[in-house]
Design an enzyme around this catalytic site. Sequence first.
Site, PDB file in Angstrom:
ATOM      1  N   TRP A  71      -3.739  -1.904  -1.392  1.00 27.23           N
ATOM      2  CA  TRP A  71      -3.790  -3.157  -2.161  1.00 27.23           C
ATOM      3  C   TRP A  71      -4.232  -4.207  -1.162  1.00 27.23           C
ATOM      4  O   TRP A  71      -3.476  -4.585  -0.267  1.00 27.23           O
ATOM      5  CB  TRP A  71      -2.414  -3.464  -2.750  1.00 27.23           C
ATOM      6  CG  TRP A  71      -2.453  -4.572  -3.742  1.00 27.23           C
ATOM      7  CD1 TRP A  71      -3.093  -4.562  -4.950  1.00 27.23           C
ATOM      8  CD2 TRP A  71      -1.845  -5.857  -3.622  1.00 27.23           C
ATOM      9  NE1 TRP A  71      -2.916  -5.764  -5.593  1.00 27.23           N
ATOM     10  CE2 TRP A  71      -2.155  -6.569  -4.810  1.00 27.23           C
ATOM     11  CE3 TRP A  71      -1.079  -6.480  -2.670  1.00 27.23           C
ATOM     12  CZ2 TRP A  71      -1.722  -7.869  -5.036  1.00 27.23           C
ATOM     13  CZ3 TRP A  71      -0.643  -7.774  -2.892  1.00 27.23           C
ATOM     14  CH2 TRP A  71      -0.969  -8.455  -4.050  1.00 27.23           C
TER      15      TRP A  71
ATOM     16  N   HIS B 199      10.451 -33.374 -25.943  1.00 31.77           N
ATOM     17  CA  HIS B 199       9.963 -34.193 -24.822  1.00 31.77           C
ATOM     18  C   HIS B 199       8.583 -33.736 -24.384  1.00 31.77           C
ATOM     19  O   HIS B 199       8.309 -33.574 -23.200  1.00 31.77           O
ATOM     20  CB  HIS B 199      10.943 -34.087 -23.645  1.00 31.77           C
ATOM     21  CG  HIS B 199      12.336 -34.480 -24.019  1.00 31.77           C
ATOM     22  ND1 HIS B 199      12.668 -35.742 -24.448  1.00 31.77           N
ATOM     23  CD2 HIS B 199      13.478 -33.759 -24.084  1.00 31.77           C
ATOM     24  CE1 HIS B 199      13.969 -35.782 -24.731  1.00 31.77           C
ATOM     25  NE2 HIS B 199      14.474 -34.593 -24.515  1.00 31.77           N
TER      26      HIS B 199
ATOM     27  N   LYS C  23       2.950  -4.051  -7.887  1.00 28.45           N
ATOM     28  CA  LYS C  23       4.365  -3.778  -8.140  1.00 28.45           C
ATOM     29  C   LYS C  23       5.247  -4.616  -7.219  1.00 28.45           C
ATOM     30  O   LYS C  23       6.320  -5.032  -7.584  1.00 28.45           O
ATOM     31  CB  LYS C  23       4.647  -2.291  -7.918  1.00 28.45           C
ATOM     32  CG  LYS C  23       6.065  -1.852  -8.283  1.00 28.45           C
ATOM     33  CD  LYS C  23       6.382  -2.118  -9.727  1.00 28.45           C
ATOM     34  CE  LYS C  23       7.822  -1.874 -10.074  1.00 28.45           C
ATOM     35  NZ  LYS C  23       8.192  -2.496 -11.345  1.00 28.45           N
TER      36      LYS C  23
ATOM     37  N   LYS D  95       7.037 -11.370 -19.388  1.00 30.63           N
ATOM     38  CA  LYS D  95       6.629 -10.022 -19.817  1.00 30.63           C
ATOM     39  C   LYS D  95       5.367 -10.108 -20.669  1.00 30.63           C
ATOM     40  O   LYS D  95       4.413  -9.373 -20.480  1.00 30.63           O
ATOM     41  CB  LYS D  95       7.755  -9.367 -20.641  1.00 30.63           C
ATOM     42  CG  LYS D  95       8.855  -8.790 -19.813  1.00 30.63           C
ATOM     43  CD  LYS D  95       8.501  -7.456 -19.230  1.00 30.63           C
ATOM     44  CE  LYS D  95       8.364  -7.319 -17.741  1.00 30.63           C
ATOM     45  NZ  LYS D  95       8.793  -8.221 -16.787  1.00 30.63           N
TER      46      LYS D  95
ATOM     47  N   GLU E 217      12.128 -14.752 -19.088  1.00 27.35           N
ATOM     48  CA  GLU E 217      11.676 -13.387 -18.772  1.00 27.35           C
ATOM     49  C   GLU E 217      10.822 -12.840 -19.911  1.00 27.35           C
ATOM     50  O   GLU E 217       9.814 -12.173 -19.668  1.00 27.35           O
ATOM     51  CB  GLU E 217      12.877 -12.485 -18.498  1.00 27.35           C
ATOM     52  CG  GLU E 217      12.558 -10.993 -18.374  1.00 27.35           C
ATOM     53  CD  GLU E 217      11.590 -10.637 -17.249  1.00 27.35           C
ATOM     54  OE1 GLU E 217      11.263 -11.504 -16.427  1.00 27.35           O
ATOM     55  OE2 GLU E 217      11.129  -9.489 -17.223  1.00 27.35           O
TER      56      GLU E 217
ATOM     57  N   GLU F  89       2.245 -11.174 -18.551  1.00 27.50           N
ATOM     58  CA  GLU F  89       1.766 -10.304 -17.467  1.00 27.50           C
ATOM     59  C   GLU F  89       1.172  -9.000 -17.992  1.00 27.50           C
ATOM     60  O   GLU F  89       0.374  -8.387 -17.287  1.00 27.50           O
ATOM     61  CB  GLU F  89       2.841 -10.058 -16.420  1.00 27.50           C
ATOM     62  CG  GLU F  89       4.063  -9.341 -16.850  1.00 27.50           C
ATOM     63  CD  GLU F  89       5.102  -9.243 -15.690  1.00 27.50           C
ATOM     64  OE1 GLU F  89       6.241  -8.897 -15.978  1.00 27.50           O
ATOM     65  OE2 GLU F  89       4.750  -9.511 -14.524  1.00 27.50           O
TER      66      GLU F  89
ATOM     67  N   ASN G 175       0.906   0.625   6.012  1.00 26.02           N
ATOM     68  CA  ASN G 175       1.362  -0.257   4.938  1.00 26.02           C
ATOM     69  C   ASN G 175       2.134  -1.388   5.605  1.00 26.02           C
ATOM     70  O   ASN G 175       3.096  -1.137   6.330  1.00 26.02           O
ATOM     71  CB  ASN G 175       2.263   0.472   3.942  1.00 26.02           C
ATOM     72  CG  ASN G 175       2.878  -0.509   2.937  1.00 26.02           C
ATOM     73  OD1 ASN G 175       2.224  -1.460   2.531  1.00 26.02           O
ATOM     74  ND2 ASN G 175       4.143  -0.302   2.588  1.00 26.02           N
ATOM     75  N   GLY G 176       1.718  -2.629   5.373  1.00 24.73           N
ATOM     76  CA  GLY G 176       2.414  -3.780   5.966  1.00 24.73           C
ATOM     77  C   GLY G 176       1.396  -4.818   6.420  1.00 24.73           C
ATOM     78  O   GLY G 176       0.218  -4.762   6.067  1.00 24.73           O
TER      79      GLY G 176
ATOM     80  N   CYS H 254       0.864  -1.186   0.000  1.00 24.73           N
ATOM     81  CA  CYS H 254       0.000   0.000   0.000  1.00 24.73           C
ATOM     82  C   CYS H 254       0.900   1.234   0.000  1.00 24.73           C
ATOM     83  O   CYS H 254       2.116   1.126   0.091  1.00 24.73           O
ATOM     84  CB  CYS H 254      -0.858   0.024   1.250  1.00 24.73           C
ATOM     85  SG  CYS H 254      -1.869  -1.438   1.455  1.00 24.73           S
TER      86      CYS H 254
ATOM     87  N   ARG I 215       1.383   1.447  -6.040  1.00 22.58           N
ATOM     88  CA  ARG I 215       1.638   0.533  -4.905  1.00 22.58           C
ATOM     89  C   ARG I 215       0.379  -0.203  -4.491  1.00 22.58           C
ATOM     90  O   ARG I 215       0.420  -1.132  -3.692  1.00 22.58           O
ATOM     91  CB  ARG I 215       2.168   1.312  -3.708  1.00 22.58           C
ATOM     92  CG  ARG I 215       3.494   2.021  -3.904  1.00 22.58           C
ATOM     93  CD  ARG I 215       3.879   2.822  -2.674  1.00 22.58           C
ATOM     94  NE  ARG I 215       4.119   1.938  -1.550  1.00 22.58           N
ATOM     95  CZ  ARG I 215       5.293   1.368  -1.307  1.00 22.58           C
ATOM     96  NH1 ARG I 215       6.312   1.582  -2.106  1.00 22.58           N
ATOM     97  NH2 ARG I 215       5.447   0.568  -0.273  1.00 22.58           N
TER      98      ARG I 215
HETATM   99  C1  BG6 Z   1       5.844  -9.146  -8.834  1.00 24.35           C
HETATM  100  C2  BG6 Z   1       6.046  -8.026  -9.833  1.00 24.35           C
HETATM  101  O1  BG6 Z   1       4.692  -8.896  -8.096  1.00 24.35           O
HETATM  102  O2  BG6 Z   1       6.951  -9.239  -7.979  1.00 24.35           O
HETATM  103  C3  BG6 Z   1       7.217  -8.415 -10.695  1.00 24.35           C
HETATM  104  O3  BG6 Z   1       4.879  -7.856 -10.636  1.00 24.35           O
HETATM  105  C4  BG6 Z   1       8.442  -8.603  -9.820  1.00 24.35           C
HETATM  106  O4  BG6 Z   1       7.476  -7.400 -11.671  1.00 24.35           O
HETATM  107  C5  BG6 Z   1       8.163  -9.571  -8.659  1.00 24.35           C
HETATM  108  O5  BG6 Z   1       9.495  -9.122 -10.602  1.00 24.35           O
HETATM  109  C6  BG6 Z   1       9.279  -9.454  -7.628  1.00 24.35           C
HETATM  110  O6  BG6 Z   1       9.234  -8.153  -7.123  1.00 24.35           O
HETATM  111  P1  BG6 Z   1      10.566  -7.518  -6.504  1.00 24.35           P
HETATM  112  O7  BG6 Z   1      10.170  -6.117  -6.098  1.00 24.35           O
HETATM  113  O8  BG6 Z   1      10.937  -8.365  -5.327  1.00 24.35           O
HETATM  114  O9  BG6 Z   1      11.608  -7.547  -7.582  1.00 24.35           O
END
Ligand code: BG6
Length: 607
Positions: free
Chosen positions: A75, A503, A602, A484, A480, A487, A101-102, A2, A27
């Site tokens: 969040w 396989h 994020k 990308k 990766e 997501e 936040n936490g 958050c 966030r």
């Molecule tokens: C996910 C993000 O929730 O967490 C990704 O959407 C990210 O982009 C992953 O790679 C790990 O987050 P962080 O902040 O630990 O690199």
Amino acid sequence: MCGIVGFTGKQSAAPVLLDGLKKLEYRGYDSAGISVMDGKKIAVSKVTGRIANLCEKTQDGTNVSGFTGIGHTRWATHGAPTEENAHPHLSNDGRFAVVHNGIIENYLILREELKQAGYHFDSETDTEVIVHLVEMYYRGDVKEALMRTANRLQGSYALGVICSEQPGKIYAMREASPLILGVGVGENFFASDVTALVSHTRNVIYLEDGEFAELSGDSIRIFDLSGQQIHKKITRIMWDVQAAEKGGYEHFMLKEIMEQPAAVKATIAPRIKGGKICFDELSVTQEDLKGISQIIITACGSAYYAGCAGKYALERLTRIPVQVELASELRYSDPLIDEQTLLIVISQSGETADTIAAMRECKARGAKTLAIVNVVGSTVSTIADYTVYTWAGPEIAVATTKGYTTQVAVLYMLAIYVAEKLGRIGEETADYIKTLQALPRRIQQAIDMNPSIPAFAKKYHKSKALFFIGRNTDYATALEGALKMKEISYLHSEAYAAGELKHGTIALIEEHQPIIALCCNPSIMEKTLSNIVEVKSRGAEVLALTFRNNQKILSVADDLLFIPETDALFAGVIEIVPLQLLAYYVAKENNCDIDKPKNLAKSVTVE
Ligand code: BG6
């Protein structure tokens, strides 16, 4: 995760709080609220959904009077995203408001205790126990009440508190969640990260775990949990507001893709001095490094794939065994960790719960911990024995790009640094360093060499599924690249080791199935070439990523993406760029919410 903000000064608080929350919306954005003190009265406005709803409800803050307040964008973790569960939360007597936040891990026990003591709850959140504890412990001194409350809490919190009996004051307290103070002139602030402060002040103070602050318009006093006042240095933020805004791009993600040459340069250049890699932040000797028998890299999401991409250089140069482990698996796997283990923890936000938990688990078993993080003062950085920052600047888009490439760049530098200190590489060090120094330029070339990506996006954006294949370093990048794509465009995408196709996966290949084949590693190019022929013979369409002059691949692929030739050991930060752009433009074709993909955050600060 958050976002929280706080303000006290001589201007109306509500518009300042709303502006700060907009900067923190990445966030978490399923509900939001502000609480502003007008004389002895605390007013609260809360909404579900985005900050825009809160702006509408408060008429951009004009219908909320007062010069002191706190705000929150959520969040959801405990309790659905409803108005009742939105922060700020009020005490039963209405004298306190809290934003958080936490995660309060012992909130259920506290909730029962507080109910027994006669407090009633309006929400399902863990946060609400905090505001009732503060009320319960308040005897006229908010600091005292905060210290006693902190003693009861287990878990993580960045707290903002106001009290109707302390007009003009806001309180901030931090444990294992980021919290930064903004030092203004006649006004002061707090926020979960600097992007919410930098348009008001560049002078900030990073609160650390176990610290709390009392802020008024003219003073900031910081204390430890024993109530001892402490002095903290002021840090000056050098990047400007634009850095945290979109800078003319349609999406933060595109801006951050384009920032990668600068971000990788900012991360690498200061660490190359006199032809050597220098990590001022690492005070390790050759003896320390000789004592390492294994390296374990742990992370989540793209950070995990950054580990996969960096592993090849680390192992090849240092000759130390490297394993890359998902943090959410490592933490529960009873791992074989001891004092001879170097644990490298990768995290852009430095707040990912699984990563933090895995780190604590391994540290408890004796591992030396080295963190690679992008957010200064983040929780991971406060736990690690050593921290190496990626100087990527703020990354706002949920899907990481410059966070990933700068993480891989740090791993490349660590590989050379450790190998050189161990005497495992000699004069070839200079060549490796020259390759690193060229990476920012090569990344820019990879951006410029592929004007056809929007056309490929139009061609492939309706595909049922996309397969990314590669071998060795190409496979790590394929992982990766697939993440990308899925997501941000929501297309089903999977990465496969090209050698694995036969396989099982090849059973899925049908007419016109798009396959993205990474062919940037000459040492195994022939093998991948035969995989391309295999899938094409079953009707697949192949988009190959390779060098311009690679005639063999050019002769079999249907479409082509290019990167400039580079030592494959250090090409990961280059070859991912066309795949980031491909994912971006496919998502655009699909009208996706590119910077805030559905269901994603994020940083996931919960299990
Ligand atoms: C996910 C993000 O929730 O967490 C990704 O959407 C990210 O982009 C992953 O790679 C790990 O987050 P962080 O902040 O630990 O690199």
